[in-house]
Scaffold this active site. Sequence first.
Site, PDB file in Angstrom:
ATOM      1  N   ASP A  13      -9.117   5.814  -0.643  1.00 50.78           N
ATOM      2  CA  ASP A  13      -8.032   6.453   0.102  1.00 50.78           C
ATOM      3  C   ASP A  13      -7.864   5.821   1.484  1.00 50.78           C
ATOM      4  O   ASP A  13      -8.843   5.444   2.127  1.00 50.78           O
ATOM      5  CB  ASP A  13      -8.338   7.945   0.248  1.00 50.78           C
ATOM      6  CG  ASP A  13      -7.120   8.759   0.639  1.00 50.78           C
ATOM      7  OD1 ASP A  13      -5.998   8.212   0.582  1.00 50.78           O
ATOM      8  OD2 ASP A  13      -7.284   9.929   1.011  1.00 50.78           O
ATOM      9  N   ARG A  30      -2.280   4.558   5.506  1.00 51.12           N
ATOM     10  CA  ARG A  30      -2.563   4.823   6.924  1.00 51.12           C
ATOM     11  C   ARG A  30      -3.115   3.585   7.633  1.00 51.12           C
ATOM     12  O   ARG A  30      -2.838   3.351   8.808  1.00 51.12           O
ATOM     13  CB  ARG A  30      -3.546   5.995   7.038  1.00 51.12           C
ATOM     14  CG  ARG A  30      -2.877   7.351   6.829  1.00 51.12           C
ATOM     15  CD  ARG A  30      -3.900   8.459   6.749  1.00 51.12           C
ATOM     16  NE  ARG A  30      -4.599   8.444   5.474  1.00 51.12           N
ATOM     17  CZ  ARG A  30      -5.807   8.944   5.272  1.00 51.12           C
ATOM     18  NH1 ARG A  30      -6.482   9.463   6.294  1.00 51.12           N
ATOM     19  NH2 ARG A  30      -6.365   8.926   4.085  1.00 51.12           N
ATOM     20  N   ARG A  40       3.521  -0.214   3.941  1.00 49.50           N
ATOM     21  CA  ARG A  40       2.438   0.379   3.157  1.00 49.50           C
ATOM     22  C   ARG A  40       1.884  -0.595   2.115  1.00 49.50           C
ATOM     23  O   ARG A  40       0.678  -0.590   1.826  1.00 49.50           O
ATOM     24  CB  ARG A  40       2.936   1.646   2.452  1.00 49.50           C
ATOM     25  CG  ARG A  40       3.143   2.827   3.381  1.00 49.50           C
ATOM     26  CD  ARG A  40       3.721   4.018   2.614  1.00 49.50           C
ATOM     27  NE  ARG A  40       2.849   4.446   1.540  1.00 49.50           N
ATOM     28  CZ  ARG A  40       1.841   5.311   1.693  1.00 49.50           C
ATOM     29  NH1 ARG A  40       1.569   5.814   2.888  1.00 49.50           N
ATOM     30  NH2 ARG A  40       1.115   5.666   0.658  1.00 49.50           N
ATOM     31  N   THR A  80      -2.060  10.498 -12.019  1.00 49.65           N
ATOM     32  CA  THR A  80      -0.844  10.942 -12.697  1.00 49.65           C
ATOM     33  C   THR A  80       0.180  11.449 -11.685  1.00 49.65           C
ATOM     34  O   THR A  80       1.392  11.381 -11.918  1.00 49.65           O
ATOM     35  CB  THR A  80      -1.181  12.062 -13.700  1.00 49.65           C
ATOM     36  OG1 THR A  80      -1.948  13.083 -13.032  1.00 49.65           O
ATOM     37  CG2 THR A  80      -1.999  11.538 -14.859  1.00 49.65           C
ATOM     38  N   ASN A  92       0.644  10.146  -8.683  1.00 51.15           N
ATOM     39  CA  ASN A  92       1.152   9.049  -7.852  1.00 51.15           C
ATOM     40  C   ASN A  92       2.507   8.512  -8.301  1.00 51.15           C
ATOM     41  O   ASN A  92       3.171   7.780  -7.554  1.00 51.15           O
ATOM     42  CB  ASN A  92       0.146   7.891  -7.805  1.00 51.15           C
ATOM     43  CG  ASN A  92      -1.054   8.189  -6.929  1.00 51.15           C
ATOM     44  OD1 ASN A  92      -2.115   7.602  -7.104  1.00 51.15           O
ATOM     45  ND2 ASN A  92      -0.905   9.112  -5.977  1.00 51.15           N
ATOM     46  N   TRP A  93       2.944   8.881  -9.516  1.00 52.51           N
ATOM     47  CA  TRP A  93       4.277   8.467  -9.956  1.00 52.51           C
ATOM     48  C   TRP A  93       5.367   9.089  -9.085  1.00 52.51           C
ATOM     49  O   TRP A  93       6.514   8.644  -9.101  1.00 52.51           O
ATOM     50  CB  TRP A  93       4.501   8.870 -11.418  1.00 52.51           C
ATOM     51  CG  TRP A  93       3.655   8.116 -12.398  1.00 52.51           C
ATOM     52  CD1 TRP A  93       2.531   8.570 -13.026  1.00 52.51           C
ATOM     53  CD2 TRP A  93       3.848   6.778 -12.874  1.00 52.51           C
ATOM     54  NE1 TRP A  93       2.016   7.599 -13.850  1.00 52.51           N
ATOM     55  CE2 TRP A  93       2.805   6.492 -13.783  1.00 52.51           C
ATOM     56  CE3 TRP A  93       4.813   5.793 -12.614  1.00 52.51           C
ATOM     57  CZ2 TRP A  93       2.691   5.264 -14.437  1.00 52.51           C
ATOM     58  CZ3 TRP A  93       4.700   4.564 -13.269  1.00 52.51           C
ATOM     59  CH2 TRP A  93       3.653   4.309 -14.162  1.00 52.51           C
ATOM     60  N   ARG A 125     -11.827  16.237  -0.544  1.00 54.21           N
ATOM     61  CA  ARG A 125     -11.589  16.862  -1.845  1.00 54.21           C
ATOM     62  C   ARG A 125     -11.700  15.779  -2.919  1.00 54.21           C
ATOM     63  O   ARG A 125     -11.664  14.584  -2.618  1.00 54.21           O
ATOM     64  CB  ARG A 125     -10.213  17.533  -1.890  1.00 54.21           C
ATOM     65  CG  ARG A 125      -9.061  16.628  -1.487  1.00 54.21           C
ATOM     66  CD  ARG A 125      -7.723  17.369  -1.552  1.00 54.21           C
ATOM     67  NE  ARG A 125      -6.624  16.523  -1.096  1.00 54.21           N
ATOM     68  CZ  ARG A 125      -6.193  16.464   0.156  1.00 54.21           C
ATOM     69  NH1 ARG A 125      -6.770  17.208   1.095  1.00 54.21           N
ATOM     70  NH2 ARG A 125      -5.192  15.678   0.493  1.00 54.21           N
TER      71      ARG A 125
END
Length: 248
Positions: free
Chosen positions: A23, A27, A36, A69, A71-72, A191
């Site tokens: 992750d 950013r 990005r 799933t 991220n689409w 998380r």
Amino acid sequence: MKSSTQAVLEHTAIPKHIAVIMDGNGRWAKKRFLPRIMGHKRGLDALENMVKHCAKLGVQYLTVFAFSTENWRRPEDEVSFLMGLFLQALQKQVRRLHENNMRLKILGSRERFNRQILQGIEEAEALTANNTGLTLSIAADYGGRWDILQAANKLIAEGVSEITEDTLAKHLMLGDAPEPDLFIRTGGETRISNFLLWQMAYAELYFTDILWPDFDGKALDDAVASFQKRERRFGRTSEQLPIEQQRN
């Protein structure tokens, strides 16, 4: 020259299986006033380094969350770029994995991938199928709930009358691998985001603020060192553990 952390790691238990949510690519790029997609490109470089360092440490399985799933739902141009980057990695990096006796597996649904990507997946998995070194599993169009559901549906289709933990686990996408010992998430979030929900029941969780493109060998050493300080009891008391597993 080896760092003091590396020297300690060589003489203590190394996790057999590490799972990672990579992750912070977006950013990382934003902080540098870059698009990005540049963060995702640097993220791929970080993954290459991670694979090398895991192999050096003696890690046997590395599973990374590349595309969920969910991220689409991202902007169409970003999804398109990610798919192109995925294909590029399959075509170019798989040779390097093969030359280093590493195995590549792709976890997840393949229904939404185009024919070119599907062909790339099949060729990459076939090329490395018999390798005996580190196994790199890339979760793409993957979700933990989906994984459990597809395993249950397979068992139903096979006519299994009673589903047990063992039979369900064997039908999951990582059914032929040990469960992760250490879970790492970069980027500051705390998380697990629908990743390996069943398999991470007893994993040690490690969260870091380091953005994925900046996660290097030292950062991995620190994560493993943290893992080694923990007492993994699996429901038992400290006194029930072998002496060498007890924390002083």
